[in-house]
Design an enzyme around this catalytic site. Structure first.
Site, PDB file in Angstrom:
ATOM      1  N   SER A 263       0.873  -1.147   0.142  1.00  0.00           N
ATOM      2  CA  SER A 263       0.044   0.116  -0.109  1.00  0.00           C
ATOM      3  C   SER A 263       0.829   1.301  -0.046  1.00  0.00           C
ATOM      4  O   SER A 263       0.518   2.305  -0.534  1.00  0.00           O
ATOM      5  CB  SER A 263      -1.071  -0.105   1.181  1.00  0.00           C
ATOM      6  OG  SER A 263      -0.288  -0.021   2.476  1.00  0.00           O
ATOM      7  N   THR A 264       2.234   1.230   0.609  1.00  0.00           N
ATOM      8  CA  THR A 264       2.938   2.446   0.562  1.00  0.00           C
ATOM      9  C   THR A 264       3.266   2.909  -0.898  1.00  0.00           C
ATOM     10  O   THR A 264       3.013   3.854  -1.073  1.00  0.00           O
ATOM     11  CB  THR A 264       4.300   1.978   1.349  1.00  0.00           C
ATOM     12  OG1 THR A 264       3.921   1.583   2.527  1.00  0.00           O
ATOM     13  CG2 THR A 264       5.181   3.234   1.404  1.00  0.00           C
ATOM     14  N   TYR A 265       3.577   1.763  -1.793  1.00  0.00           N
ATOM     15  CA  TYR A 265       3.684   2.402  -3.171  1.00  0.00           C
ATOM     16  C   TYR A 265       2.441   2.643  -3.957  1.00  0.00           C
ATOM     17  O   TYR A 265       2.328   3.643  -4.622  1.00  0.00           O
ATOM     18  CB  TYR A 265       4.540   1.096  -3.884  1.00  0.00           C
ATOM     19  CG  TYR A 265       6.143   1.256  -3.600  1.00  0.00           C
ATOM     20  CD1 TYR A 265       6.692   2.272  -3.862  1.00  0.00           C
ATOM     21  CD2 TYR A 265       6.710   0.195  -2.975  1.00  0.00           C
ATOM     22  CE1 TYR A 265       8.145   2.523  -3.518  1.00  0.00           C
ATOM     23  CE2 TYR A 265       7.888   0.186  -2.674  1.00  0.00           C
ATOM     24  CZ  TYR A 265       8.609   1.308  -3.202  1.00  0.00           C
ATOM     25  OH  TYR A 265      10.108   1.373  -2.791  1.00  0.00           O
TER      26      TYR A 265
ATOM     27  N   GLU B 227       6.986  -6.549 -11.982  1.00  0.00           N
ATOM     28  CA  GLU B 227       6.535  -5.729 -12.943  1.00  0.00           C
ATOM     29  C   GLU B 227       6.293  -4.435 -12.088  1.00  0.00           C
ATOM     30  O   GLU B 227       5.361  -4.486 -11.145  1.00  0.00           O
ATOM     31  CB  GLU B 227       5.421  -6.156 -13.652  1.00  0.00           C
ATOM     32  CG  GLU B 227       5.824  -7.375 -14.719  1.00  0.00           C
ATOM     33  CD  GLU B 227       5.594  -8.757 -13.813  1.00  0.00           C
ATOM     34  OE1 GLU B 227       4.828  -8.763 -12.829  1.00  0.00           O
ATOM     35  OE2 GLU B 227       6.251  -9.728 -14.149  1.00  0.00           O
TER      36      GLU B 227
ATOM     37  N   TYR C 293       4.116 -26.848 -11.676  1.00  0.00           N
ATOM     38  CA  TYR C 293       4.801 -26.087 -12.818  1.00  0.00           C
ATOM     39  C   TYR C 293       6.284 -26.830 -13.057  1.00  0.00           C
ATOM     40  O   TYR C 293       6.645 -26.626 -14.199  1.00  0.00           O
ATOM     41  CB  TYR C 293       5.257 -24.754 -11.925  1.00  0.00           C
ATOM     42  CG  TYR C 293       5.677 -23.823 -12.915  1.00  0.00           C
ATOM     43  CD1 TYR C 293       5.082 -22.965 -13.736  1.00  0.00           C
ATOM     44  CD2 TYR C 293       7.325 -23.429 -12.898  1.00  0.00           C
ATOM     45  CE1 TYR C 293       5.217 -22.097 -14.745  1.00  0.00           C
ATOM     46  CE2 TYR C 293       7.647 -22.400 -13.576  1.00  0.00           C
ATOM     47  CZ  TYR C 293       6.785 -21.595 -14.356  1.00  0.00           C
ATOM     48  OH  TYR C 293       7.283 -20.714 -15.480  1.00  0.00           O
TER      49      TYR C 293
ATOM     50  N   GLN D 156      14.444 -19.304 -12.707  1.00  0.00           N
ATOM     51  CA  GLN D 156      15.040 -18.087 -13.166  1.00  0.00           C
ATOM     52  C   GLN D 156      16.002 -17.326 -12.147  1.00  0.00           C
ATOM     53  O   GLN D 156      15.670 -17.601 -10.889  1.00  0.00           O
ATOM     54  CB  GLN D 156      13.987 -17.146 -13.631  1.00  0.00           C
ATOM     55  CG  GLN D 156      13.166 -16.745 -12.477  1.00  0.00           C
ATOM     56  CD  GLN D 156      11.885 -15.890 -13.220  1.00  0.00           C
ATOM     57  OE1 GLN D 156      11.515 -15.844 -14.175  1.00  0.00           O
ATOM     58  NE2 GLN D 156      11.017 -15.249 -12.186  1.00  0.00           N
TER      59      GLN D 156
END
Length: 188
Positions: A110-112, A135, A168, A178
């Protein structure tokens, strides 16, 4: 399907390496918080970013041109400036090894969000293993700081009522294992 509590997250991380490195308590003084919370884990963003630019006129997810993004190392400054209305990729500091009966969902902090910075991460599928590519979008008309090595999003863990038939890992997921920022891939 049940939402998992802090005690389960801690046990799975310390005994089975689900999250590494693992911070057993929430750190929040003078930083954007990260670490274990009541029903989740706040992940940190690393110091490497890939800023999308307009060198080429088109982004094609099936045939992504790496020249559409510029690598930026924010380790010296401690933050990355995300231009107005811009998009960047980053990766977590934490490495994940998901159990076969568990799916994780990641939500931006929430800060961002209150600053117009939107964080998106797709679900961590059963038996996914690797660093998480993050992302980040700046929806405002002002440049914004994204702080390296601090909290960026919260992960919640959902344990299935039964074991999935194919994980997966079993199906050879294209992002399995990755490391660092991973650009879009299409299996051929």
């Amino acid at each position: 399907m049940g939402l998992k509590a802090d005690s389960w997250i801690k046990k799975m991380s310390l005994e089975h390496g689900m999250i590494s490195p693992f911070c057993e308590k929430q750190v929040g003084k003078n930083v954007i918080s990260y670490g274990l919370s009541s029903y989740g884990y706040d992940i940190r963003v690393g110091s490497e970013f890939m800023l999308f630019d307009n060198k080429n006129a088109l982004i094609d997810p099936k045939n992504f041109d790496p020249n559409n993004a510029t690598k930026i190392d924010a380790s010296k400054e401690g933050y990355f400036i995300l231009p107005a209305n811009a998009f960047a990729l980053a990766h977590t500091i934490e490495y994940f090894k998901m159990p076969k009966d568990t799916l994780a969902i990641c939500l931006g902090k929430s800060t961002y969000a209150r600053c117009g910075i939107i964080v998106n991460v797709t679900p961590f599928e059963p038996e996914f293993e690797g660093y998480i590519t993050i992302e980040i979008s700046n929806t405002t008309n002002l440049p914004a700081k994204v702080y390296a090595n601090e909290g960026i999003a919260q992960v919640v863990f959902l344990q299935g009522d039964e074991m999935c038939e194919q994980s997966y890992k079993d199906r050879g997921g294209k992002y399995q294992g990755q490391v660092g920022i991973t650009l879009p891939k299409i299996l051929k």
